[in-house]
Scaffold this active site. Sequence first.
Site, mmCIF file in Angstrom:
data_model
loop_
_atom_site.group_PDB
_atom_site.id
_atom_site.type_symbol
_atom_site.label_atom_id
_atom_site.label_comp_id
_atom_site.label_asym_id
_atom_site.label_seq_id
_atom_site.Cartn_x
_atom_site.Cartn_y
_atom_site.Cartn_z
ATOM 1 N N ASN A 114 -3.269 -7.147 -1.620
ATOM 2 C CA ASN A 114 -2.872 -6.290 -2.843
ATOM 3 C C ASN A 114 -1.458 -6.435 -3.357
ATOM 4 O O ASN A 114 -0.953 -6.403 -4.543
ATOM 5 C CB ASN A 114 -3.043 -4.731 -2.712
ATOM 6 C CG ASN A 114 -2.504 -3.865 -3.796
ATOM 7 O OD1 ASN A 114 -2.842 -3.950 -5.131
ATOM 8 N ND2 ASN A 114 -1.268 -3.136 -3.605
ATOM 9 N N LYS A 162 -1.546 -14.953 -10.904
ATOM 10 C CA LYS A 162 -2.953 -13.992 -10.522
ATOM 11 C C LYS A 162 -4.179 -14.961 -11.164
ATOM 12 O O LYS A 162 -5.195 -14.957 -10.584
ATOM 13 C CB LYS A 162 -2.980 -13.015 -11.826
ATOM 14 C CG LYS A 162 -1.879 -11.894 -11.275
ATOM 15 C CD LYS A 162 -2.293 -11.199 -9.944
ATOM 16 C CE LYS A 162 -1.164 -10.009 -9.616
ATOM 17 N NZ LYS A 162 -1.506 -9.291 -8.260
ATOM 18 N N ILE A 213 -3.283 -0.278 -15.478
ATOM 19 C CA ILE A 213 -3.643 0.679 -14.631
ATOM 20 C C ILE A 213 -2.429 1.711 -14.685
ATOM 21 O O ILE A 213 -1.278 1.438 -14.365
ATOM 22 C CB ILE A 213 -3.913 0.201 -13.311
ATOM 23 C CG1 ILE A 213 -5.078 -0.867 -13.232
ATOM 24 C CG2 ILE A 213 -4.419 1.155 -12.313
ATOM 25 C CD1 ILE A 213 -6.453 -0.445 -13.734
ATOM 26 N N VAL A 257 5.262 -10.254 2.439
ATOM 27 C CA VAL A 257 4.191 -10.947 2.503
ATOM 28 C C VAL A 257 4.553 -12.595 2.128
ATOM 29 O O VAL A 257 3.906 -13.496 2.408
ATOM 30 C CB VAL A 257 2.915 -10.659 1.389
ATOM 31 C CG1 VAL A 257 2.523 -9.386 1.787
ATOM 32 C CG2 VAL A 257 3.565 -11.024 -0.005
ATOM 33 N N ALA A 270 0.820 -1.238 -0.055
ATOM 34 C CA ALA A 270 -0.012 0.046 -0.007
ATOM 35 C C ALA A 270 0.940 1.360 -0.084
ATOM 36 O O ALA A 270 0.326 2.204 0.247
ATOM 37 C CB ALA A 270 -0.794 -0.049 1.309
ATOM 38 N N TYR A 279 3.708 -14.430 -13.392
ATOM 39 C CA TYR A 279 2.920 -13.320 -13.128
ATOM 40 C C TYR A 279 1.506 -13.829 -13.404
ATOM 41 O O TYR A 279 0.506 -13.727 -12.575
ATOM 42 C CB TYR A 279 3.224 -12.021 -13.679
ATOM 43 C CG TYR A 279 2.203 -11.150 -13.314
ATOM 44 C CD1 TYR A 279 2.365 -10.330 -11.945
ATOM 45 C CD2 TYR A 279 1.135 -10.491 -14.095
ATOM 46 C CE1 TYR A 279 1.142 -9.200 -11.655
ATOM 47 C CE2 TYR A 279 0.391 -9.571 -14.010
ATOM 48 C CZ TYR A 279 0.384 -9.109 -12.756
ATOM 49 O OH TYR A 279 -0.404 -7.878 -12.356
ATOM 50 N N ALA A 280 1.294 -14.269 -14.555
ATOM 51 C CA ALA A 280 -0.088 -14.604 -15.002
ATOM 52 C C ALA A 280 -0.609 -15.766 -14.241
ATOM 53 O O ALA A 280 -1.767 -15.952 -13.746
ATOM 54 C CB ALA A 280 -0.223 -14.902 -16.563
ATOM 55 N N ARG A 327 2.555 2.560 -2.445
ATOM 56 C CA ARG A 327 2.556 3.492 -3.861
ATOM 57 C C ARG A 327 1.399 2.680 -4.699
ATOM 58 O O ARG A 327 0.884 1.614 -4.418
ATOM 59 C CB ARG A 327 3.859 3.309 -4.394
ATOM 60 C CG ARG A 327 4.392 1.910 -4.771
ATOM 61 C CD ARG A 327 5.473 1.924 -5.691
ATOM 62 N NE ARG A 327 5.971 0.558 -6.477
ATOM 63 C CZ ARG A 327 6.724 0.615 -7.306
ATOM 64 N NH1 ARG A 327 7.320 1.634 -8.033
ATOM 65 N NH2 ARG A 327 6.919 -0.467 -7.762
#
Length: 253
Positions: free
Chosen positions: A94, A164, A193, A68, A23, A160-161, A25
């Site tokens: 996140n 997710k 984003i 994490v 959280a 990464y894919a 940035r």
Amino acid sequence: MSDRPDGPSAPAGSRRVAIVTGAARGTGEAIARELARRGDHVVVADLAGQRARAVADEIGGSAAVLDVRDWDAVRSLVDATVAEHGALDVLVNNAARSVARSLWEIEREEWDDVLGVNLGGVFAGCRAAAPHMRDRGRGRIVNVSSIAGQQGGVNGGAHYAASKAGIGVLTKVVAAELAPHGVTVNAVAPAAIAGPVMDALGPERQAVIAASIPVGRLGRPEEVAAAVAYLASDEAGFVTGATLDLNGGLLMR
């Protein structure tokens, strides 16, 4: 436990307590700011301790240095938050690592690290928060996935894919486990984003990506934050096990 299927709301006049990982940035910061704007006390958790403290000071929350990948540290943060504030109402998982890498260039160490952050961190957060929320009969968990987990990565690698994609299924599993206890578990799946990840690609690549999105632009961190805030709200008590797409029409289904 309340006899209401979505669990009891927070007592009138009380301030909810939320933890947002990653959280300091970007999208995580926008989520922390939006939850704080709506009245929550937000624990800004991030590896970047100095930046996390700066954000926490600005929004009237608190900060924690958190990796994490360390499941014990995740559990300790959740337990400490409950001990200090009396409850944990919202957890937003996140924190993530995005690496643009060819399938043939991914080494084992990097694979394990990306999966450890992106998927292992979500699992650790859910498992740490779930008992507290279950015992109270209410709570909200929101996991940040990605369009990459739905159709493969373009700007992120296979690791990464895959991580997710795993979040989507893990969200359903945890949601089913906690649904009888007034706790909802959902995910959001953004596409491109605006923020640090997109900035690293440069303006020309960003323009190409924006042109490929039906609405003709990149998403905004504040738009993701608003979606997360809804899923974290009392009004979303009948939504669980869902993944909310935030992709400007790039993937319609």
